[in-house]
Design a protein around this motif. Structure first.
Motif, PDB file in Angstrom:
ATOM      1  N   LEU A   1       0.815  -1.211   0.000  1.00 38.14           N
ATOM      2  CA  LEU A   1       0.000   0.000   0.000  1.00 38.14           C
ATOM      3  C   LEU A   1       0.856   1.272   0.000  1.00 38.14           C
ATOM      4  N   ALA A   2       2.101   1.150   0.424  1.00 43.65           N
ATOM      5  CA  ALA A   2       2.955   2.332   0.549  1.00 43.65           C
ATOM      6  C   ALA A   2       3.417   2.812  -0.823  1.00 43.65           C
ATOM      7  N   ARG A   3       3.480   4.114  -0.957  1.00 40.89           N
ATOM      8  CA  ARG A   3       4.058   4.731  -2.156  1.00 40.89           C
ATOM      9  C   ARG A   3       5.436   5.271  -1.791  1.00 40.89           C
ATOM     10  N   ALA A   4       6.360   5.155  -2.713  1.00 40.09           N
ATOM     11  CA  ALA A   4       7.734   5.577  -2.427  1.00 40.09           C
ATOM     12  C   ALA A   4       8.241   6.479  -3.541  1.00 40.09           C
TER      13      ALA A   4
ATOM     14  N   ALA B   1       4.010   7.947   5.668  1.00 43.29           N
ATOM     15  CA  ALA B   1       5.389   8.013   6.150  1.00 43.29           C
ATOM     16  C   ALA B   1       5.594   7.059   7.316  1.00 43.29           C
ATOM     17  N   LEU B   2       6.378   5.983   7.076  1.00 41.26           N
ATOM     18  CA  LEU B   2       6.766   5.087   8.156  1.00 41.26           C
ATOM     19  C   LEU B   2       7.910   5.703   8.955  1.00 41.26           C
ATOM     20  N   THR B   3       8.653   6.542   8.305  1.00 46.89           N
ATOM     21  CA  THR B   3       9.743   7.284   8.945  1.00 46.89           C
ATOM     22  C   THR B   3       9.875   8.607   8.202  1.00 46.89           C
ATOM     23  N   GLY B   4      10.669   9.504   8.728  1.00 45.17           N
ATOM     24  CA  GLY B   4      10.832  10.787   8.063  1.00 45.17           C
ATOM     25  C   GLY B   4      11.597  10.656   6.743  1.00 45.17           C
ATOM     26  N   ALA B   5      11.531  11.712   5.951  1.00 41.94           N
ATOM     27  CA  ALA B   5      12.299  11.716   4.707  1.00 41.94           C
ATOM     28  C   ALA B   5      13.783  11.566   5.038  1.00 41.94           C
ATOM     29  N   ARG B   6      14.499  10.867   4.167  1.00 39.94           N
ATOM     30  CA  ARG B   6      15.916  10.598   4.415  1.00 39.94           C
ATOM     31  C   ARG B   6      16.760  11.044   3.239  1.00 39.94           C
ATOM     32  N   ARG B   7      17.993  11.399   3.550  1.00 39.17           N
ATOM     33  CA  ARG B   7      18.967  11.732   2.513  1.00 39.17           C
ATOM     34  C   ARG B   7      20.221  10.900   2.724  1.00 39.17           C
ATOM     35  N   THR B   8      20.772  10.416   1.633  1.00 37.86           N
ATOM     36  CA  THR B   8      22.003   9.641   1.671  1.00 37.86           C
ATOM     37  C   THR B   8      22.889  10.070   0.517  1.00 37.86           C
ATOM     38  N   SER B   9      24.165  10.262   0.807  1.00 37.29           N
ATOM     39  CA  SER B   9      25.133  10.608  -0.235  1.00 37.29           C
ATOM     40  C   SER B   9      26.326   9.671  -0.119  1.00 37.29           C
ATOM     41  N   PHE B  10      26.906   9.336  -1.258  1.00 33.60           N
ATOM     42  CA  PHE B  10      28.106   8.502  -1.252  1.00 33.60           C
ATOM     43  C   PHE B  10      28.874   8.712  -2.537  1.00 33.60           C
ATOM     44  N   GLN B  11      30.118   8.256  -2.523  1.00 35.38           N
ATOM     45  CA  GLN B  11      30.971   8.257  -3.696  1.00 35.38           C
ATOM     46  C   GLN B  11      31.334   6.824  -4.048  1.00 35.38           C
ATOM     47  N   LEU B  12      31.630   6.602  -5.299  1.00 31.70           N
ATOM     48  CA  LEU B  12      32.095   5.281  -5.702  1.00 31.70           C
ATOM     49  C   LEU B  12      33.335   4.916  -4.884  1.00 31.70           C
ATOM     50  N   GLY B  13      33.339   3.695  -4.366  1.00 32.13           N
ATOM     51  CA  GLY B  13      34.486   3.227  -3.599  1.00 32.13           C
ATOM     52  C   GLY B  13      34.421   3.510  -2.122  1.00 32.13           C
ATOM     53  N   ASP B  14      33.411   4.282  -1.653  1.00 33.84           N
ATOM     54  CA  ASP B  14      33.283   4.530  -0.221  1.00 33.84           C
ATOM     55  C   ASP B  14      33.212   3.208   0.531  1.00 33.84           C
ATOM     56  N   GLY B  15      33.900   3.149   1.680  1.00 34.05           N
ATOM     57  CA  GLY B  15      33.929   1.906   2.437  1.00 34.05           C
ATOM     58  C   GLY B  15      32.593   1.560   3.072  1.00 34.05           C
ATOM     59  N   GLU B  16      32.097   2.424   3.954  1.00 37.88           N
ATOM     60  CA  GLU B  16      30.826   2.184   4.643  1.00 37.88           C
ATOM     61  C   GLU B  16      30.048   3.497   4.743  1.00 37.88           C
ATOM     62  N   VAL B  17      28.779   3.429   4.386  1.00 42.52           N
ATOM     63  CA  VAL B  17      27.902   4.597   4.476  1.00 42.52           C
ATOM     64  C   VAL B  17      26.652   4.179   5.240  1.00 42.52           C
ATOM     65  N   ARG B  18      26.414   4.809   6.368  1.00 42.45           N
ATOM     66  CA  ARG B  18      25.240   4.464   7.179  1.00 42.45           C
ATOM     67  C   ARG B  18      23.991   5.113   6.588  1.00 42.45           C
ATOM     68  N   MET B  19      22.901   4.356   6.593  1.00 42.46           N
ATOM     69  CA  MET B  19      21.636   4.852   6.052  1.00 42.46           C
ATOM     70  C   MET B  19      20.502   4.074   6.705  1.00 42.46           C
ATOM     71  N   LYS B  20      19.260   4.393   6.327  1.00 38.68           N
ATOM     72  CA  LYS B  20      18.089   3.700   6.866  1.00 38.68           C
ATOM     73  C   LYS B  20      17.179   3.274   5.728  1.00 38.68           C
ATOM     74  N   ASP B  21      16.453   2.181   5.931  1.00 35.67           N
ATOM     75  CA  ASP B  21      15.497   1.753   4.914  1.00 35.67           C
ATOM     76  C   ASP B  21      14.178   2.485   5.114  1.00 35.67           C
ATOM     77  N   ASP B  22      13.179   2.148   4.317  1.00 33.79           N
ATOM     78  CA  ASP B  22      11.897   2.860   4.383  1.00 33.79           C
ATOM     79  C   ASP B  22      11.185   2.669   5.715  1.00 33.79           C
ATOM     80  N   GLY B  23      11.532   1.611   6.427  1.00 37.88           N
ATOM     81  CA  GLY B  23      10.919   1.375   7.733  1.00 37.88           C
ATOM     82  C   GLY B  23      11.713   1.944   8.882  1.00 37.88           C
ATOM     83  N   GLY B  24      12.825   2.608   8.597  1.00 32.10           N
ATOM     84  CA  GLY B  24      13.628   3.222   9.643  1.00 32.10           C
ATOM     85  C   GLY B  24      14.708   2.331  10.218  1.00 32.10           C
ATOM     86  N   ARG B  25      14.895   1.131   9.677  1.00 33.97           N
ATOM     87  CA  ARG B  25      15.923   0.230  10.198  1.00 33.97           C
ATOM     88  C   ARG B  25      17.290   0.610   9.631  1.00 33.97           C
ATOM     89  N   GLU B  26      18.312   0.515  10.497  1.00 38.59           N
ATOM     90  CA  GLU B  26      19.655   0.940  10.107  1.00 38.59           C
ATOM     91  C   GLU B  26      20.321  -0.073   9.184  1.00 38.59           C
TER      92      GLU B  26
END
Length: 201
Positions: free
Chosen positions: A95-98, A118-143
């Motif tokens: 039912l969710a729209r993304a 909204a299951l969680t607030g709007a999120r922003r994620t940025s990365f570059q090719l080759g970055d080792g680890e980038v923390r982010m959240k999924d649509d449900g807010g899980r890390e």
């Protein structure tokens, strides 16, 4: 009949030099010129081939820049169960729209994620090719942790790890028939899912 004048040492040297030029130097010069021409020709062809391969590679890599809205999913419910979401969320996820807004500049990527409801607030994620680890959240807010994004041909590929509970995944992003596909595979379980987005802007 006049007698021929005897050859002087200077005339004899000039004659020998002329003979050497005729027999040795000129053929050698022709070989050198031929070698240079062949070398330049091979260099030109190799350079042209590299340019062609580079152009083909650049053409193969898609540009995800734009605003994309979720159009449909494939096997999403079962995949969500496999990564630990509860029954109710799995059954109602369709039912969710993304929406995803992507900005891609060279090897730099920025994503804006939004879901409705909204299951969680709007999120922003940025990365570059080759970055080792980038923390982010999924649509449900899980890390999650995005790991080592890189191009694999025309596919943007990265490792993806859920922090708690832990799940090791692989995420692939590519264009298929004008749609942006988010393709996720579980590395420990035989299951995968796809989310297909349509470009609106």
């Amino acid at each position: 009949q006049a007698a021929r004048a005897p050859a002087t040492p200077q005339l004899a040297l000039q004659s020998a030099v002329a003979a050497w030029v005729r027999v040795v130097a000129r053929p050698l010069m022709r070989l050198l010129l031929l070698a240079v021409a062949v070398s330049e020709g091979l260099g030109t062809r190799a350079g042209a081939r590299r340019l062609h391969e580079g152009a083909a590679l650049s053409k193969a890599r898609p540009d995800f820049t734009g605003e994309w809205h979720l159009e449909r999913t494939e096997n999403m419910k079962d995949f969500m169960r496999a990564i630990g979401y509860n029954f109710l969320i799995c059954e109602t996820a369709f039912l969710a729209r993304a929406k995803q807004v992507v900005n891609q500049t060279g090897g730099n990527f920025s994503f804006y994620f939004e879901t409705f409801p909204a299951l969680t607030g709007a999120r922003r994620t940025s990365f570059q090719l080759g970055d080792g680890e980038v923390r982010m959240k999924d649509d449900g807010g899980r890390e999650m942790v995005l790991m080592t994004p890189a191009w694999d041909g025309e596919v943007l590929k990265a490792g993806l790890r859920y922090v708690k509970p832990e799940h090791d995944l692989e995420i692939l992003r590519y264009i298929d028939d004008g749609h942006m596909v988010e393709h996720v595979r579980h590395l420990r379980k035989d299951i995968e899912m796809r989310r297909i987005f349509k470009k609106t802007k």
